[in-house]
Write a protein that holds these residues in place. Structure first.
Motif, PDB file in Angstrom:
ATOM      1  N   LEU A   4       0.849  -1.181   0.000  1.00 38.42           N
ATOM      2  CA  LEU A   4       0.000   0.000   0.000  1.00 38.42           C
ATOM      3  C   LEU A   4       0.887   1.234   0.000  1.00 38.42           C
ATOM      4  CD1 LEU A   4      -2.555  -1.128   2.746  1.00 38.42           C
ATOM      5  CD2 LEU A   4      -2.815  -1.307   0.268  1.00 38.42           C
ATOM      6  N   ILE A   5       0.668   2.099  -0.975  1.00 39.11           N
ATOM      7  CA  ILE A   5       1.481   3.301  -1.111  1.00 39.11           C
ATOM      8  C   ILE A   5       0.588   4.523  -1.019  1.00 39.11           C
ATOM      9  CG2 ILE A   5       3.130   4.573  -2.506  1.00 39.11           C
ATOM     10  CD1 ILE A   5       4.202   1.911  -1.594  1.00 39.11           C
ATOM     11  N   GLU A   6       0.774   5.332   0.032  1.00 31.52           N
ATOM     12  CA  GLU A   6       0.004   6.570   0.195  1.00 31.52           C
ATOM     13  C   GLU A   6       0.720   7.728  -0.480  1.00 31.52           C
ATOM     14  OE1 GLU A   6      -0.317   4.549   4.395  1.00 31.52           O
ATOM     15  OE2 GLU A   6       1.240   4.930   2.906  1.00 31.52           O
ATOM     16  N   SER A   7      -0.066   8.683  -0.889  1.00 33.95           N
ATOM     17  CA  SER A   7       0.485   9.926  -1.442  1.00 33.95           C
ATOM     18  C   SER A   7      -0.528  11.036  -1.242  1.00 33.95           C
ATOM     19  CB  SER A   7       0.815   9.761  -2.936  1.00 33.95           C
ATOM     20  OG  SER A   7      -0.351   9.444  -3.667  1.00 33.95           O
ATOM     21  N   GLY A   8      -0.075  12.264  -1.452  1.00 33.77           N
ATOM     22  CA  GLY A   8      -0.985  13.399  -1.406  1.00 33.77           C
ATOM     23  C   GLY A   8      -0.899  14.248  -0.157  1.00 33.77           C
ATOM     24  N   SER A  21      -4.252   9.669  -1.540  1.00 31.07           N
ATOM     25  CA  SER A  21      -4.467   8.474  -2.354  1.00 31.07           C
ATOM     26  C   SER A  21      -3.726   7.305  -1.735  1.00 31.07           C
ATOM     27  CB  SER A  21      -3.956   8.694  -3.781  1.00 31.07           C
ATOM     28  OG  SER A  21      -4.618   9.748  -4.412  1.00 31.07           O
ATOM     29  N   CYS A  22      -4.235   6.108  -1.964  1.00 34.75           N
ATOM     30  CA  CYS A  22      -3.578   4.892  -1.498  1.00 34.75           C
ATOM     31  C   CYS A  22      -3.724   3.849  -2.599  1.00 34.75           C
ATOM     32  CB  CYS A  22      -4.184   4.401  -0.201  1.00 34.75           C
ATOM     33  SG  CYS A  22      -3.561   2.785   0.331  1.00 34.75           S
ATOM     34  N   ALA A  23      -2.618   3.519  -3.218  1.00 34.17           N
ATOM     35  CA  ALA A  23      -2.616   2.537  -4.299  1.00 34.17           C
ATOM     36  C   ALA A  23      -2.179   1.184  -3.763  1.00 34.17           C
ATOM     37  CB  ALA A  23      -1.671   2.992  -5.403  1.00 34.17           C
ATOM     38  N   ALA A  24      -2.961   0.161  -4.078  1.00 32.12           N
ATOM     39  CA  ALA A  24      -2.667  -1.192  -3.618  1.00 32.12           C
ATOM     40  C   ALA A  24      -2.108  -2.024  -4.763  1.00 32.12           C
ATOM     41  CB  ALA A  24      -3.923  -1.843  -3.069  1.00 32.12           C
ATOM     42  N   SER A  25      -1.129  -2.843  -4.456  1.00 37.72           N
ATOM     43  CA  SER A  25      -0.572  -3.773  -5.437  1.00 37.72           C
ATOM     44  C   SER A  25      -0.248  -5.086  -4.746  1.00 37.72           C
ATOM     45  CB  SER A  25       0.679  -3.193  -6.089  1.00 37.72           C
ATOM     46  OG  SER A  25       1.682  -2.961  -5.120  1.00 37.72           O
ATOM     47  N   GLY A  26       0.014  -6.093  -5.559  1.00 36.19           N
ATOM     48  CA  GLY A  26       0.310  -7.401  -5.009  1.00 36.19           C
ATOM     49  C   GLY A  26      -0.950  -8.253  -4.936  1.00 36.19           C
ATOM     50  N   ARG A  27      -1.115  -8.964  -3.855  1.00 37.94           N
ATOM     51  CA  ARG A  27      -2.212  -9.911  -3.698  1.00 37.94           C
ATOM     52  C   ARG A  27      -3.481  -9.160  -3.273  1.00 37.94           C
ATOM     53  NH1 ARG A  27      -1.838 -15.339   0.058  1.00 37.94           N
ATOM     54  NH2 ARG A  27      -3.831 -16.251  -0.572  1.00 37.94           N
ATOM     55  N   THR A  28      -4.121  -8.532  -4.232  1.00 33.76           N
ATOM     56  CA  THR A  28      -5.232  -7.645  -3.903  1.00 33.76           C
ATOM     57  C   THR A  28      -6.602  -8.276  -4.107  1.00 33.76           C
ATOM     58  OG1 THR A  28      -5.182  -6.734  -6.134  1.00 33.76           O
ATOM     59  CG2 THR A  28      -3.872  -5.601  -4.464  1.00 33.76           C
ATOM     60  N   PHE A  29      -6.663  -9.564  -4.495  1.00 31.72           N
ATOM     61  CA  PHE A  29      -7.957 -10.142  -4.803  1.00 31.72           C
ATOM     62  C   PHE A  29      -8.780 -10.453  -3.565  1.00 31.72           C
ATOM     63  CE2 PHE A  29      -6.553 -14.272  -3.458  1.00 31.72           C
ATOM     64  CZ  PHE A  29      -5.230 -14.338  -3.810  1.00 31.72           C
ATOM     65  N   SER A  71     -13.381   7.326  -0.779  1.00 26.56           N
ATOM     66  CA  SER A  71     -13.924   6.707  -1.985  1.00 26.56           C
ATOM     67  C   SER A  71     -12.924   5.685  -2.515  1.00 26.56           C
ATOM     68  CB  SER A  71     -14.230   7.759  -3.046  1.00 26.56           C
ATOM     69  OG  SER A  71     -13.054   8.458  -3.411  1.00 26.56           O
ATOM     70  N   ARG A  72     -13.367   4.924  -3.511  1.00 27.67           N
ATOM     71  CA  ARG A  72     -12.478   3.919  -4.091  1.00 27.67           C
ATOM     72  C   ARG A  72     -12.651   3.882  -5.600  1.00 27.67           C
ATOM     73  NH1 ARG A  72     -16.879   1.609  -4.721  1.00 27.67           N
ATOM     74  NH2 ARG A  72     -17.671  -0.475  -4.682  1.00 27.67           N
ATOM     75  N   ASP A  73     -11.588   3.475  -6.268  1.00 31.61           N
ATOM     76  CA  ASP A  73     -11.609   3.206  -7.702  1.00 31.61           C
ATOM     77  C   ASP A  73     -11.165   1.764  -7.860  1.00 31.61           C
ATOM     78  OD1 ASP A  73     -11.010   2.886 -10.418  1.00 31.61           O
ATOM     79  OD2 ASP A  73     -10.513   5.003 -10.650  1.00 31.61           O
ATOM     80  N   SER A  74     -12.120   0.869  -8.052  1.00 31.60           N
ATOM     81  CA  SER A  74     -11.816  -0.559  -8.100  1.00 31.60           C
ATOM     82  C   SER A  74     -10.875  -0.901  -9.247  1.00 31.60           C
ATOM     83  CB  SER A  74     -13.106  -1.362  -8.229  1.00 31.60           C
ATOM     84  OG  SER A  74     -13.954  -1.120  -7.131  1.00 31.60           O
ATOM     85  N   ALA A  75     -11.053  -0.247 -10.373  1.00 32.92           N
ATOM     86  CA  ALA A  75     -10.220  -0.544 -11.537  1.00 32.92           C
ATOM     87  C   ALA A  75      -8.758  -0.204 -11.285  1.00 32.92           C
ATOM     88  CB  ALA A  75     -10.740   0.208 -12.753  1.00 32.92           C
ATOM     89  N   LYS A  76      -8.525   0.804 -10.457  1.00 32.96           N
ATOM     90  CA  LYS A  76      -7.159   1.240 -10.176  1.00 32.96           C
ATOM     91  C   LYS A  76      -6.645   0.679  -8.864  1.00 32.96           C
ATOM     92  CE  LYS A  76      -7.472   5.607 -12.700  1.00 32.96           C
ATOM     93  NZ  LYS A  76      -7.344   7.086 -12.610  1.00 32.96           N
ATOM     94  N   ASN A  77      -7.469  -0.100  -8.144  1.00 33.79           N
ATOM     95  CA  ASN A  77      -7.076  -0.610  -6.817  1.00 33.79           C
ATOM     96  C   ASN A  77      -6.580   0.530  -5.922  1.00 33.79           C
ATOM     97  OD1 ASN A  77      -7.590  -3.434  -6.753  1.00 33.79           O
ATOM     98  ND2 ASN A  77      -5.916  -3.715  -8.208  1.00 33.79           N
TER      99      ASN A  77
END
Length: 119
Positions: A4-8, A21-29, A71-77
């Motif tokens: 999880l990477i925060e920014s802003g 913002s918080c972008a998630a990567s890796g095992r996100t399913f 809020s969330r953007d599912s497409a962008k995780n």
């Protein structure tokens, strides 16, 4: 694993706005909910907001209700925290976290982003 990477974060005057913002990567399913927490100097970490990944329902701490929106953007995780009408007492390091299942705690955390509100 999940990253999880925060920014802003940044410095803003009282009454101003920031969007984290918080972008998630890796095992996100496997993700039940995402949350924002904050920790001010000398204080314990406290809950700010949470969003259910399925359905998008949100919940907020009383101290930020009506001022912050998650809020969330599912497409962008990615999840966001729109912070308006900021106050000096909102100054803290803000952390993003993932709650992987209904029965788990918040089991993945970001490194945090500093928000400073000047009076």
């Amino acid at each position: 694993q999940v990253q999880l990477i925060e920014s802003g974060g940044g410095l803003v005057q009282a009454g101003g706005s920031l969007r984290l913002s918080c972008a998630a990567s890796g095992r996100t399913f496997s993700r039940y909910a995402m949350g924002w927490f904050r920790q001010a100097p000398g204080k314990e970490r406290e809950f700010v907001a949470t969003i259910r990944w399925s359905g998008g329902s949100t919940n907020y701490a009383d101290s930020v209700k009506g001022r912050f929106t998650m809020s969330r953007d599912s497409a962008k995780n990615t999840v966001y925290l729109q912070m308006n009408s900021l106050r000096p007492e909102d100054t803290a390091v803000y952390y993003c976290a993932q709650k992987s299942t209904l029965l788990s705690g918040y089991d993945y955390w970001g490194q945090g982003t500093q928000v400073t509100v000047s009076s």
